[in-house]
Design an enzyme around this catalytic site. Sequence first.
Site, PDB file in Angstrom:
ATOM      1  N   ASP A  19       0.826  -1.208   0.000  1.00 42.52           N
ATOM      2  CA  ASP A  19       0.000   0.000   0.000  1.00 42.52           C
ATOM      3  C   ASP A  19       0.862   1.261   0.000  1.00 42.52           C
ATOM      4  OD1 ASP A  19      -2.312   1.462  -0.004  1.00 42.52           O
ATOM      5  OD2 ASP A  19      -2.702   1.259   2.146  1.00 42.52           O
ATOM      6  N   HIS A  36       2.798   3.144  -8.856  1.00 35.07           N
ATOM      7  CA  HIS A  36       2.668   1.704  -9.124  1.00 35.07           C
ATOM      8  C   HIS A  36       3.911   1.191  -9.865  1.00 35.07           C
ATOM      9  CE1 HIS A  36      -1.328   1.972  -7.626  1.00 35.07           C
ATOM     10  NE2 HIS A  36      -1.828   2.614  -8.665  1.00 35.07           N
ATOM     11  N   LEU A 130      10.953 -20.645  -4.000  1.00 38.51           N
ATOM     12  CA  LEU A 130       9.842 -19.828  -3.495  1.00 38.51           C
ATOM     13  C   LEU A 130       8.613 -19.877  -4.417  1.00 38.51           C
ATOM     14  CD1 LEU A 130       9.125 -17.317  -1.468  1.00 38.51           C
ATOM     15  CD2 LEU A 130       9.664 -15.944  -3.468  1.00 38.51           C
TER      16      LEU A 130
HETATM   17  C1  FPP Z   1      -1.886   0.140  -3.420  1.00 38.67           C
HETATM   18  O1  FPP Z   1      -1.398   1.476  -3.385  1.00 38.67           O
HETATM   19  C2  FPP Z   1      -1.307  -0.631  -4.509  1.00 38.67           C
HETATM   20  C3  FPP Z   1      -2.006  -1.240  -5.521  1.00 38.67           C
HETATM   21  C4  FPP Z   1      -3.470  -1.177  -5.630  1.00 38.67           C
HETATM   22  C5  FPP Z   1      -1.336  -1.955  -6.612  1.00 38.67           C
HETATM   23  C6  FPP Z   1      -0.093  -2.707  -6.260  1.00 38.67           C
HETATM   24  C7  FPP Z   1       0.646  -2.962  -7.535  1.00 38.67           C
HETATM   25  C8  FPP Z   1       1.988  -2.877  -7.694  1.00 38.67           C
HETATM   26  C9  FPP Z   1       2.944  -2.658  -6.597  1.00 38.67           C
HETATM   27  C10 FPP Z   1       2.617  -3.019  -9.023  1.00 38.67           C
HETATM   28  C11 FPP Z   1       2.261  -4.210  -9.807  1.00 38.67           C
HETATM   29  C12 FPP Z   1       2.593  -5.469  -9.148  1.00 38.67           C
HETATM   30  C13 FPP Z   1       2.956  -6.578  -9.810  1.00 38.67           C
HETATM   31  C14 FPP Z   1       3.101  -7.833  -9.072  1.00 38.67           C
HETATM   32  C15 FPP Z   1       3.199  -6.571 -11.233  1.00 38.67           C
HETATM   33  P1  FPP Z   1      -2.467   2.646  -3.494  1.00 38.67           P
HETATM   34  O2  FPP Z   1      -2.638   2.991  -4.926  1.00 38.67           O
HETATM   35  O3  FPP Z   1      -3.735   2.245  -2.812  1.00 38.67           O
HETATM   36  O4  FPP Z   1      -1.754   3.794  -2.707  1.00 38.67           O
HETATM   37  P2  FPP Z   1      -2.473   4.974  -1.864  1.00 38.67           P
HETATM   38  O5  FPP Z   1      -3.229   4.314  -0.759  1.00 38.67           O
HETATM   39  O6  FPP Z   1      -1.312   5.782  -1.364  1.00 38.67           O
HETATM   40  O7  FPP Z   1      -3.352   5.715  -2.809  1.00 38.67           O
END
Ligand code: FPP
Length: 247
Positions: A19, A36, A130
């Site tokens: 997050d 992201h 893993l």
């Molecule tokens: C949450 O941060 C994150 C996500 C919804 C997406 C996670 C994806 C990645 C790290 C990249 C792709 C992963 C792979 C495995 C290819 P948020 O957007 O909710 O952050 P915020 O709460 O600060 O808005």
Amino acid sequence: MEDLIDKTNVPRHVAIIMDGNGRWAKKNGSMRVKGHQSGVKSVREVTEIAAEVGVKYLTMYAFSTENWSRPEYEVNALMHLLVSTIRKETRGLQKNNIKLRAIGNLDSLPSVCQKELNEAIKITANNTGLHLILALSYSGRWDIVNACKQLAEDAKSGIINPKDIDNDVFANYLDTKEYPDPELMIRTSGEMRISNFLLWQLAYSELYITETLWPDFNKEEFLKAIIAYQRRERRFGKTSEQLSKIN
Ligand code: FPP
């Protein structure tokens, strides 16, 4: 820092809520999507260090059922990122003997994602290191309801007697049936929530919440979480005194 890890007490399964990508982007004056993109480096680093210290299963919450309601451009960007990351990283997974798996409502993903994911799963199927499990279009409630549907069908057709349903039988209908429950769940960005992640499976997991935003989470941060886990006393409902008698 790796020397501080007790190699006899490494969690077999670590689950992570990645997050804070959006906040990281805002802090750095860029678009959410950049957050992201920067988060992919953390996925790679954490996968490498988890394998190195002997974690067997690493589940990462990459896209939740609820994430479908984000703005269309962000959903599209995440799906593109997923495809390009899998394409780029599969060779690295092979080299490191990592087996890629996925949980969630995978049929709801765009067909190009399904294709890329299935190919990488197939290529890495015989790896013995893993297990990297991506939770995609996943939510704990979806998993539980889905399990109930299948269980009800099996009860209706006489495959299972409702009297025989217990925790183990139920867990066998979940999308995580091949994996043990996580001993440790890490959440970045300081939010104190489970956010519909592995609701059944986290029943006795140790929770580690760090203020660090996901794109800043690295090998050292992961090791800090493992060390914190190793200092915990896991009682599973028993008392400390009962545990010291067993040990
Ligand atoms: C949450 O941060 C994150 C996500 C919804 C997406 C996670 C994806 C990645 C790290 C990249 C792709 C992963 C792979 C495995 C290819 P948020 O957007 O909710 O952050 P915020 O709460 O600060 O808005």
